[in-house]
Design a protein around this motif. Structure first.
Motif, mmCIF file in Angstrom:
data_model
loop_
_atom_site.group_PDB
_atom_site.id
_atom_site.type_symbol
_atom_site.label_atom_id
_atom_site.label_comp_id
_atom_site.label_asym_id
_atom_site.label_seq_id
_atom_site.Cartn_x
_atom_site.Cartn_y
_atom_site.Cartn_z
ATOM 1 N N ILE A 142 50.781 45.849 34.620
ATOM 2 C CA ILE A 142 51.270 45.382 35.868
ATOM 3 C C ILE A 142 50.076 45.603 36.639
ATOM 4 C CG2 ILE A 142 52.704 45.361 37.598
ATOM 5 C CD1 ILE A 142 54.777 46.851 35.699
ATOM 6 N N VAL A 143 49.481 44.712 37.502
ATOM 7 C CA VAL A 143 48.504 44.806 38.173
ATOM 8 C C VAL A 143 49.075 44.829 39.790
ATOM 9 C CG1 VAL A 143 48.312 42.186 38.517
ATOM 10 C CG2 VAL A 143 46.545 43.681 39.443
ATOM 11 N N PHE A 144 48.869 45.810 40.530
ATOM 12 C CA PHE A 144 49.255 45.946 41.746
ATOM 13 C C PHE A 144 48.179 45.452 42.746
ATOM 14 C CE2 PHE A 144 51.935 48.612 39.646
ATOM 15 C CZ PHE A 144 53.105 48.954 40.316
ATOM 16 N N CYS A 145 48.743 44.745 43.961
ATOM 17 C CA CYS A 145 47.521 44.359 44.874
ATOM 18 C C CYS A 145 48.397 44.460 46.248
ATOM 19 C CB CYS A 145 46.922 42.894 44.713
ATOM 20 S SG CYS A 145 48.043 41.701 44.698
ATOM 21 N N TYR A 146 47.568 44.633 47.190
ATOM 22 C CA TYR A 146 48.288 44.741 48.666
ATOM 23 C C TYR A 146 49.218 43.685 48.969
ATOM 24 C CZ TYR A 146 49.072 46.002 53.529
ATOM 25 O OH TYR A 146 49.534 46.322 54.782
ATOM 26 N N PRO A 173 34.676 39.367 33.614
ATOM 27 C CA PRO A 173 34.054 40.223 32.505
ATOM 28 C C PRO A 173 34.459 41.702 32.147
ATOM 29 C CG PRO A 173 32.721 38.737 33.766
ATOM 30 C CD PRO A 173 34.077 38.778 34.204
ATOM 31 N N PHE A 174 34.652 42.285 33.291
ATOM 32 C CA PHE A 174 34.986 43.868 33.333
ATOM 33 C C PHE A 174 36.081 43.831 32.419
ATOM 34 C CE2 PHE A 174 37.411 47.441 34.890
ATOM 35 C CZ PHE A 174 36.274 48.351 34.872
ATOM 36 N N TRP A 175 37.396 43.334 32.678
ATOM 37 C CA TRP A 175 38.491 43.550 32.018
ATOM 38 C C TRP A 175 38.570 42.834 30.647
ATOM 39 C CZ3 TRP A 175 41.141 47.298 33.905
ATOM 40 C CH2 TRP A 175 41.140 47.600 35.474
ATOM 41 N N ASP A 176 37.886 41.867 30.333
ATOM 42 C CA ASP A 176 37.744 41.313 28.974
ATOM 43 C C ASP A 176 36.853 42.370 28.212
ATOM 44 O OD1 ASP A 176 38.876 39.204 29.790
ATOM 45 O OD2 ASP A 176 37.389 37.789 30.144
ATOM 46 N N THR A 177 36.136 43.078 28.799
ATOM 47 C CA THR A 177 35.425 44.092 27.684
ATOM 48 C C THR A 177 36.460 45.060 27.211
ATOM 49 O OG1 THR A 177 33.738 44.323 29.473
ATOM 50 C CG2 THR A 177 33.702 45.847 27.834
ATOM 51 N N PHE A 178 37.567 45.131 27.580
ATOM 52 C CA PHE A 178 38.587 45.995 27.106
ATOM 53 C C PHE A 178 39.801 45.236 26.647
ATOM 54 C CE2 PHE A 178 36.082 48.686 30.094
ATOM 55 C CZ PHE A 178 35.660 49.563 29.291
ATOM 56 N N GLU A 179 39.581 43.896 26.561
ATOM 57 C CA GLU A 179 40.481 43.158 26.025
ATOM 58 C C GLU A 179 42.039 43.267 27.047
ATOM 59 O OE1 GLU A 179 40.879 43.577 22.183
ATOM 60 O OE2 GLU A 179 39.241 42.328 21.702
ATOM 61 N N VAL A 180 41.701 43.356 28.254
ATOM 62 C CA VAL A 180 42.988 43.722 29.044
ATOM 63 C C VAL A 180 43.499 42.399 29.741
ATOM 64 C CG1 VAL A 180 43.792 44.487 31.251
ATOM 65 C CG2 VAL A 180 42.150 45.979 29.708
ATOM 66 N N GLU A 181 44.857 41.996 29.575
ATOM 67 C CA GLU A 181 45.431 40.998 30.031
ATOM 68 C C GLU A 181 46.572 41.567 30.854
ATOM 69 O OE1 GLU A 181 44.509 37.993 30.060
ATOM 70 O OE2 GLU A 181 42.945 38.066 28.664
ATOM 71 N N PHE A 182 46.717 41.104 31.993
ATOM 72 C CA PHE A 182 47.945 41.547 32.779
ATOM 73 C C PHE A 182 49.363 40.652 32.851
ATOM 74 C CE2 PHE A 182 43.871 42.812 35.323
ATOM 75 C CZ PHE A 182 44.062 44.027 35.057
ATOM 76 N N ASP A 183 50.300 41.342 32.850
ATOM 77 C CA ASP A 183 51.622 40.805 32.489
ATOM 78 C C ASP A 183 52.565 40.594 33.805
ATOM 79 O OD1 ASP A 183 51.367 40.992 29.089
ATOM 80 O OD2 ASP A 183 51.246 43.032 30.041
ATOM 81 N N LYS A 184 52.123 41.420 34.604
ATOM 82 C CA LYS A 184 52.845 41.351 36.013
ATOM 83 C C LYS A 184 52.364 41.630 37.226
ATOM 84 C CE LYS A 184 57.562 42.598 37.823
ATOM 85 N NZ LYS A 184 58.745 43.451 37.643
ATOM 86 N N ASN A 185 52.482 40.992 38.407
ATOM 87 C CA ASN A 185 51.953 41.167 39.689
ATOM 88 C C ASN A 185 52.975 41.823 40.555
ATOM 89 O OD1 ASN A 185 49.237 39.499 39.638
ATOM 90 N ND2 ASN A 185 51.198 38.403 38.640
ATOM 91 N N VAL A 186 52.393 43.018 41.228
ATOM 92 C CA VAL A 186 53.291 43.721 42.025
ATOM 93 C C VAL A 186 52.411 43.930 43.350
ATOM 94 C CG1 VAL A 186 54.519 45.923 42.433
ATOM 95 C CG2 VAL A 186 54.916 44.860 40.299
ATOM 96 N N PHE A 187 52.996 43.505 44.460
ATOM 97 C CA PHE A 187 52.507 43.859 45.820
ATOM 98 C C PHE A 187 52.677 45.289 46.441
ATOM 99 C CE2 PHE A 187 53.751 39.453 45.048
ATOM 100 C CZ PHE A 187 52.196 39.045 44.528
#
Length: 224
Positions: A142-146, A173-187
């Protein structure tokens, strides 16, 4: 004749002393190397143990090295305030004419075991290889942003506003280096990351159990 033999004996004695001194220096150096190796090994073992209080991870995507170093110090203070392990991301570099950013391991420039004397840390490479499959598995990232990026809507997944944490360079490119895909967004607003405000830190502790952090320009994202 005795003078010659006496001279030779002095040479032999001096040579023997020198060899003993050299042997002592080599033996001492071997011990130092062994202590250093065991120290690094102990840090690696401790790093791969799951931290029950959680983790903080961030993308150093705020410009060149100087800005990234400043962001690192802020993330370190934030992680220490929350008593969570800080995941040390690679440094982001730009190598012309490569159109995408290049990720350089954190420990290429800094000693991780020395940093660990101040707070709990581990490299992102170590975390993604040994811990992420269980504590931060695909499908639960889950990715968190303000707040949502209202000007950006990911039409591929939904019509809802999103953090767009992988939009652009160096984020993608940064997250692709670790093959990271985010599944949900939370504020996470209206919380802030003021490490010197005990009240704000308590709000974070009450609201989230595990936490990871990344940034987008001047604003910050948090990933659980």
């Amino acid at each position: 004749m005795w003078r010659i033999l006496g001279g030779l004996s002095q040479v032999v004695v001096v040579g023997s002393i020198r060899w003993r001194y050299l042997y002592y220096k080599v033996y001492k150096m071997k011990n130092l190397i062994l202590v250093w190796y065991l120290s690094c090994l102990l840090h690696t073992v401790k790093s791969t143990l799951v931290d029950p209080k959680g983790y903080i991870m961030y993308c150093p995507c705020m410009g060149r090295f100087g800005n990234q170093a400043d962001q690192f110090l802020g993330a370190l203070a934030f992680a220490k305030s929350l008593d969570r392990t800080l995941i040390l991301p690679p440094w982001v570099e730009y190598h012309w004419p490569n159109p995408k950013s290049v990720q350089v391991p954190f420990d290429k420039y800094f000693k991780v075991h020395s940093l660990a004397e101040f707070h709990k840390v581990m490299t992102m490479e170590l975390f993604m290889e040994h811990l992420a499959p269980t504590v931060w598995p695909p499908g639960e990232r889950i990715v968190f942003c303000y707040s949502a990026r209202t000007h950006y809507v990911d039409k591929k997944t939904s019509d809802e506003p999103t953090c767009a944490a992988k939009d652009g360079n160096p984020f993608g490119p940064f997250w692709d280096t670790f093959e990271v895909e985010f599944d949900k967004n939370v504020f996470y607003g209206p919380l802030t990351y003021d490490s010197y405000n005990p009240h704000e830190i308590q709000r974070w502790l009450k609201r989230y159990i595990q936490l990871t952090k990344t940034s987008r320009d001047a604003s910050n994202l948090y990933i659980d």
